[in-house]
Design an enzyme around this catalytic site. Sequence first.
Site, PDB file in Angstrom:
ATOM      1  N   PRO A 181       0.890  -1.304  -0.033  1.00 15.32           N
ATOM      2  CA  PRO A 181      -0.187   0.069   0.082  1.00 15.32           C
ATOM      3  C   PRO A 181       0.957   1.268   0.108  1.00 15.32           C
ATOM      4  O   PRO A 181       1.627   1.330   0.962  1.00 15.32           O
ATOM      5  CB  PRO A 181      -0.701  -0.097   1.358  1.00 15.32           C
ATOM      6  CG  PRO A 181      -0.589  -1.633   1.914  1.00 15.32           C
ATOM      7  CD  PRO A 181       0.591  -1.846   1.123  1.00 15.32           C
ATOM      8  N   GLU A 182       0.615   2.020  -0.986  1.00 14.85           N
ATOM      9  CA  GLU A 182       0.962   3.479  -0.937  1.00 14.85           C
ATOM     10  C   GLU A 182       0.020   4.450  -0.815  1.00 14.85           C
ATOM     11  O   GLU A 182      -1.040   3.909  -0.556  1.00 14.85           O
ATOM     12  CB  GLU A 182       2.078   3.767  -2.404  1.00 14.85           C
ATOM     13  CG  GLU A 182       3.010   2.541  -2.440  1.00 14.85           C
ATOM     14  CD  GLU A 182       3.841   2.691  -3.894  1.00 14.85           C
ATOM     15  OE1 GLU A 182       4.053   3.951  -4.163  1.00 14.85           O
ATOM     16  OE2 GLU A 182       4.369   1.849  -4.344  1.00 14.85           O
ATOM     17  N   HIS A 200      -3.629 -15.272   9.383  1.00 15.10           N
ATOM     18  CA  HIS A 200      -2.957 -13.955   9.812  1.00 15.10           C
ATOM     19  C   HIS A 200      -3.714 -13.007  10.218  1.00 15.10           C
ATOM     20  O   HIS A 200      -3.748 -11.785   9.687  1.00 15.10           O
ATOM     21  CB  HIS A 200      -2.184 -13.875   8.291  1.00 15.10           C
ATOM     22  CG  HIS A 200      -1.291 -14.802   7.931  1.00 15.10           C
ATOM     23  ND1 HIS A 200      -0.223 -15.339   8.560  1.00 15.10           N
ATOM     24  CD2 HIS A 200      -1.445 -15.783   6.489  1.00 15.10           C
ATOM     25  CE1 HIS A 200       0.145 -16.405   7.685  1.00 15.10           C
ATOM     26  NE2 HIS A 200      -0.429 -16.442   6.862  1.00 15.10           N
ATOM     27  N   ARG A 247       2.758 -10.729   6.509  1.00 18.58           N
ATOM     28  CA  ARG A 247       4.266 -10.581   7.000  1.00 18.58           C
ATOM     29  C   ARG A 247       4.426  -9.870   8.352  1.00 18.58           C
ATOM     30  O   ARG A 247       5.598  -9.517   8.779  1.00 18.58           O
ATOM     31  CB  ARG A 247       4.797  -9.827   5.822  1.00 18.58           C
ATOM     32  CG  ARG A 247       4.857 -10.725   4.706  1.00 18.58           C
ATOM     33  CD  ARG A 247       5.304 -10.068   3.291  1.00 18.58           C
ATOM     34  NE  ARG A 247       6.638  -9.905   3.387  1.00 18.58           N
ATOM     35  CZ  ARG A 247       7.393  -9.445   2.354  1.00 18.58           C
ATOM     36  NH1 ARG A 247       6.977  -8.773   1.572  1.00 18.58           N
ATOM     37  NH2 ARG A 247       8.759  -9.306   2.735  1.00 18.58           N
TER      38      ARG A 247
END
Length: 301
Positions: free
Chosen positions: A2-3, A94, A113
């Site tokens: 994500p930017e 997750h 992650r």
Amino acid sequence: MPELPEVENVRMSLETLVSGKTISHVSVRLPRIIRQPENPRDFEEELRGRRIEGVSRRGKYLLFAVPPYTLVSHLRMEGRYALAASPSEALQPHTHVLFDLSDGTQLRYRDVRQFGTMDLILDTDPLPKGVSELGPEPFDENLTSRVFHRLLAQRQAPIKAVLLDQNVLAGLGNIYVDESLFYAGLHPQQAANTVSKQKAATLLVMIRQVLSRAIDAGGSSIKSYVDGYGRHGGFQIELAVYGREGQPCVRCGGPIRKTRVAGRGTHFCPKCQKLRKQTRMRQQSGTSGQATIRAGKRVVE
DNA sequence: CATGGGTCCTGAGTGC
DNA sequence: TGCACTCAGGACCCAT
């Protein structure tokens, strides 16, 4: 990854999905996600009974207003939010933080992650480290081409590294830096302080153009990105250089090359983005180099 | 201070 | 088929 455009889309979806709801219970399943307060139990306790007044964004950070606190959330590489209709809905792998909401729904934070972070801070306290030091928002109207050029002039690192530095400009990441540099006709390795005033002005225009088009397209889903509704973005099909190694440049047809700059995979067109040592570059007439993004899709030919 | 490299983490992809 | 290895990259930490 994500930017700014992806985070902005997540923000918009969360604004609709959770704004105005009250948090009835919080469960932290992976403590490392919570940076502040130190004890994740305090995070859970302090949020209970608070109302989410709104969701805003600063750079790539999401800011949940839960007076008298602000919940600062960074998705890093693969963090994502989703709203479950009920807490009994099966958990996806997750899933690290759960927020039970007053209407029976449950906001869930997933992050394969585990790079994402959350900071819960009192509004009377200073914002967390990374946030307080952020550079201007790309769409800030006080960010003129003149100001932007000055920011670049202070640095001699490669322009790519400088644009990735959130303290210079907030919100760009690897994808949109590569895209913006391509449209501005700038080589990623060019020293930032050798970028001319005119090139800086062009670059700022291109950054804004790329970002706003990406926002409108719902962001880019390279690998895993989805918004709060689980929707993928659509901008990845419009990317001119990122992820297009070996494929023809949309402008000149030559092959896109991939190298490494500032430790990041870097995509560019060697023909359209020449490395120049000197800043001296006279303005060419109207038909000069820069590509523009056409409405709709990329123009290949 | 500016700069660059290592680190966190997991899954996908590659080569043998 | 299995396994070791590399790569992906945002922000932070640290050495230079």
